[in-house]
Scaffold this active site. Structure first.
Site, PDB file in Angstrom:
ATOM      1  CD  GLU A 608      -2.957  -1.393   0.045  1.00 23.38           C
ATOM      2  OE1 GLU A 608      -2.823  -0.110  -0.731  1.00 23.38           O
ATOM      3  OE2 GLU A 608      -2.992  -2.121  -0.429  1.00 23.38           O
ATOM      4  CG  ASP A 671       1.753  -7.254  -5.923  1.00 18.39           C
ATOM      5  OD1 ASP A 671       1.429  -6.888  -5.069  1.00 18.39           O
ATOM      6  OD2 ASP A 671       1.911  -8.126  -6.927  1.00 18.39           O
TER       7      ASP A 671
END
Length: 770
Positions: A608, A671
């Site tokens: 995030e 990611d």
């Protein structure tokens, strides 16, 4: 963490899950399958949870072989735990560096059962980490995909069920409304008595539907206004209120493309590949028309085909998501008067004044549109389409959205189409799962206090805050070593990272009964009228949306409810949010080794955080405003770095179908960056605290355990149909490639697993952005 205090009404937009400001999430928002990822079943409402009559048939429906296999698996698992416990006793005095606590033995058992040690980790780490889990977890009935997120959501659902069914005198009025809503959903006897009557009466009030009876009201504008404001459908286009991307301190009306019944334009335009789905969709449309009193199929089918053809025309002018990633290019602010010139088929001032009443809208009202060309083309399409067909299409939008609140015949129609669309097999799921899901989606903040009190230890906020600080520190350390970024931009990027606002567990206002009751004061749920309760909610939630227009955005609004197993980053608020639902195993367990927690929740936090600097997030400054704050040299260097990832992920495929490396770019950047930041944070923790004990019997170092824990978070299975849907709609890469793609770019992974240069998991050329 700073205090979380949203004013009651302004908080409601997000409390209802109705806010539409942009956000980047950890995983797909649907934990189970829905007919559409947008208009068909908004708020994440899932149709496939509905049971034919009772979940008690599930075990009885199993074959003797299946029952024996279940018993065998349970016995083997018990035996494995017993063996590990025995090993713990045997070696307790020999290996002080091995953790032999009950928690360590238990987590070791779980890790071992998920692995497939016969696979070379340097060849296919996903299969090495998840092969055992995949063999033991075929896609369950009633689902088209299954994974650790789904499993945790099932756990949370069971908790919510207990809380909704066991009322106490101390609950707030808002919590009682959630319980009334849930019980009305559970009253199948009453729902079956009413059959299709509630929706048929609603259609009549709107002037009829040519498919089921006389169409007596040729008033396109009035119907569009009612279905938009009262029932939250989005035919032709979507209208909502959200923070202005270029002035994040103010809310603004926003208009965007919308209106497809299937999840993506690809289903309509690639007819040969999707013929089965298109046929199934048409049959589904015809079946709902018949159930609503349409009578003769020969009369219904041609009209439904016309609606499908109209949706295909919409798909033709809809812009693909991968071409909408540069928000600087697609953002356009116009006045209401200019919007009227741009798309004259709609009388915009009457439309906006009606749906935003009592707020007054005049010709100078600013409106953000995200694709001028689409609005021009949809206006032309409306003007050249028969008015009866336009009405049929608008009412079909309403039918798609509301039919799941009706009797079992509609559930059966849903399930039949779900099998075609997603490969979802027969359902033996109990009714309560459907009702818990719907109640949580619509009234998740009303029931939030129950869930928080039952599951969330208060010190979890401080623990999560500490993890976030460690990940942020590691990210900024990596930021300082980047060679492709100029110093001025690097300094601004660090300031943005420092300014990221953390939201953990739940917003504090929900724990104050008076404040929570104010939020839901204007919503009333009535006993035993499920359809009516859902319609009231749609109307209520739009009124809340309209109420935001003249108010400033509130940083402390949440866009996910506490039980959600997900997380997100909001660029206009520059904040990361972690609901209570995800702060559990396998992402975080306080008794687990730090290697697993950093590989779990640590990577989630890093993911995030990195979204603030992905190809879309990087366009927003530290205050959440869309503006060019990078030097051109760094912008060009960033694009060169990201092209590597676009090419890398575009070379992956599922069942012969390629991953869209450009559509998934933002999530792939997150990611990779999240994994790197979490690994660095773990190394910092070890330097500060010393090496932790290793787990027994695994034969893995703690650094290897970090990567294994990360990979096992993504263990999952999908049907071929669901995989296809994910490839064309989901901005996340398939789980396999979220693991393989990130790890094959990590030189630390290759070093710890000693992967030979040139092996699949250690390619000679690695991609790195952050």
């Amino acid at each position: 963490m700073r205090g979380v205090w949203p004013p009651p009404v302004s908080a409601l937009l997000s409390a209802l899950g109705m806010s539409t400001y942009k956000r980047a999430t950890l995983d797909e928002e649907d934990l189970v399958d829905s007919l559409s990822e947008g208009d068909a079943y908004p708020n994440g409402l899932q149709v496939n949870f509905h049971s034919p009559r009772s979940g008690q048939r599930c075990w009885a429906a199993r074959t003797q072989v299946e029952k024996r296999l279940v018993v065998l698996v349970v016995l083997l698992a018990a035996g494995l735990v017993a063996c590990l416990a025995a090993l713990g006793i045997q070696y307790q005095t020999r290996s002080p560096s091995v953790c032999l606590s009950e928690a360590c033995v238990s987590v070791t058992s779980s890790i071992l059962s998920s692995m497939d040690p016969t696979v070379d980790p340097c060849h296919d780490f996903f299969s090495y980490a998840c092969g055992g889990w995949i063999k033991a977890n075929p896609v369950p009935d009633g689902h088209s995909r299954w994974g650790t997120f789904s499993n945790l959501w099932e756990h949370n659902q069971a908790i919510i069920k207990h809380l909704l069914e066991n009322s106490t005198a101390s609950v707030s009025e808002a919590e009682r409304k959630a319980q009334v809503y849930y019980r009305a959903c559970m009253n199948e006897t009453r729902i079956e008595e009413l059959r299709a009557k509630p929706l048929m009466e609603l259609i009549e009030r709107l002037g009829g539907w040519n498919i089921t009876g006389p169409w007596a009201k040729d008033n396109f504008q009035d119907t569009l206004q009612v279905v938009t404001a009262h029932y939250r459908t989005s035919p032709f286009f979507s209208v909502y209120v959200s923070a202005d991307s270029k002035n994040s301190n103010s809310n603004v009306i926003q208009v965007d493309q919308s209106g497809l019944g299937l999840p993506s334009r690809d289903y309509y335009l690639n007819k040969t590949e999707n013929e089965k789905v298109l046929t199934g969709y048409l049959n589904y449309m015809v079946q709902l028309g018949k159930l609503l009193g349409g009578g003769d199929e020969e009369a219904i089918r041609p009209q439904m085909q016309q609606i499908l053809d109209f949706e295909t025309a919409l798909a033709n002018i809809t812009i693909p998501q991968e071409k909408r990633r540069d928000e600087e290019l697609i953002y356009h602010k116009v006045t209401a008067a200019e919007l009227q010139t741009l798309a004259p088929a709609i009388n915009w001032l009457p439309f906006l004044n009606t749906i935003f009443y009592p707020v007054e809208i005049n010709e100078s009202e600013p409106i953000v549109v995200y694709d001028k060309e689409y609005l021009e083309q949809i206006s032309t399409l409306i003007n050249t389409t028969d008015r009866c067909l336009l009405n049929n299409y608008m009412i079909w939008n309403l039918v798609r959205k509301t039919s799941s609140f009706l009797d079992q015949r509609f559930q059966d129609a849903d399930e039949k189409f779900m099998e075609v669309m997603y490969g979802t097999k027969k359902t033996c799921l109990p009714r309560w799962k459907f009702c818990v899901s719907d109640t949580e989606n619509n009234l998740g903040f009303a029931l939030g206090p129950m869930f928080v009190k039952a599951t969330f230890a208060e010190d979890s906020k401080s623990i999560a805050t500490e993890i976030i600080l460690e990940i942020k520190k590691a990210f900024e350390e990596s930021l300082s070593t980047l060679k492709w970024m100029d110093e001025e931009t690097r300094k601004s990027a660090k300031e943005k990272a420092d300014a990221i606002y953390n939201m953990i567990g739940y917003p504090n206002f929900i724990m104050d009964p008076k404040e929570l009751d104010k939020v839901f004061n204007d919503y009333t749920a009535v006993p035993d009228l499920y359809f009516e309760n859902a319609m009231r909610f749609f109307n209520f939630s739009w009124r809340v949306t309209a109420d935001q227009l003249r108010k400033a955005p509130n940083r402390d609004q949440w866009s996910m409810t506490p039980p959600m197993v997900n997380a997100y980053y909001s660029p206009t608020k520059n904040e990361i949010v972690f609901p209570a639902g995800i702060l559990q195993a396998p992402f975080y367990t306080r008794s687990s080794p730090k290697a697993l927690n950093f590989g779990g929740i640590g990577v989630v936090v890093g993911h995030e955080l990195t979204h603030a600097f992905d190809d879309q997030g990087r366009e927003y400054d530290k205050d959440g405003n869309l503006r060019p704050w990078w030097k051109n040299s760094s912008v060009e260097a960033f694009k060169r770095q990201t092209e590597c990832m676009v090419e890398q992920y575009s070379n992956y495929s599922v069942n012969g179908e390629p991953v869209n490396g450009r559509h998934t770019l933002g999530e792939n950047i997150a990611d990779n960056g999240g994994l790197k930041a979490a690994y660095r944070a773990y190394q910092n923790w070890v330097k500060k605290n010393g090496a932790e004990h290793s787990l027994p019997t695994l034969g893995l170092t703690n650094n290897q355990l970090f990567f294994l824990g990360f990979a096992q978070v993504w263990c999952s299975v999908r049907t071929p149909e669901s995989s296809h849907e994910g490839l064309i709609t989901d901005p996340h890469s398939p789980s396999r490639f979220r693991v393989i793609g990130s790890l094959s770019n990590s030189k630390e992974f290759s070093e710890h697993f000693r992967c030979p240069p040139g092996s699949p998991m250690n390619p000679p050329h690695k991609c790195e952005v952050w």
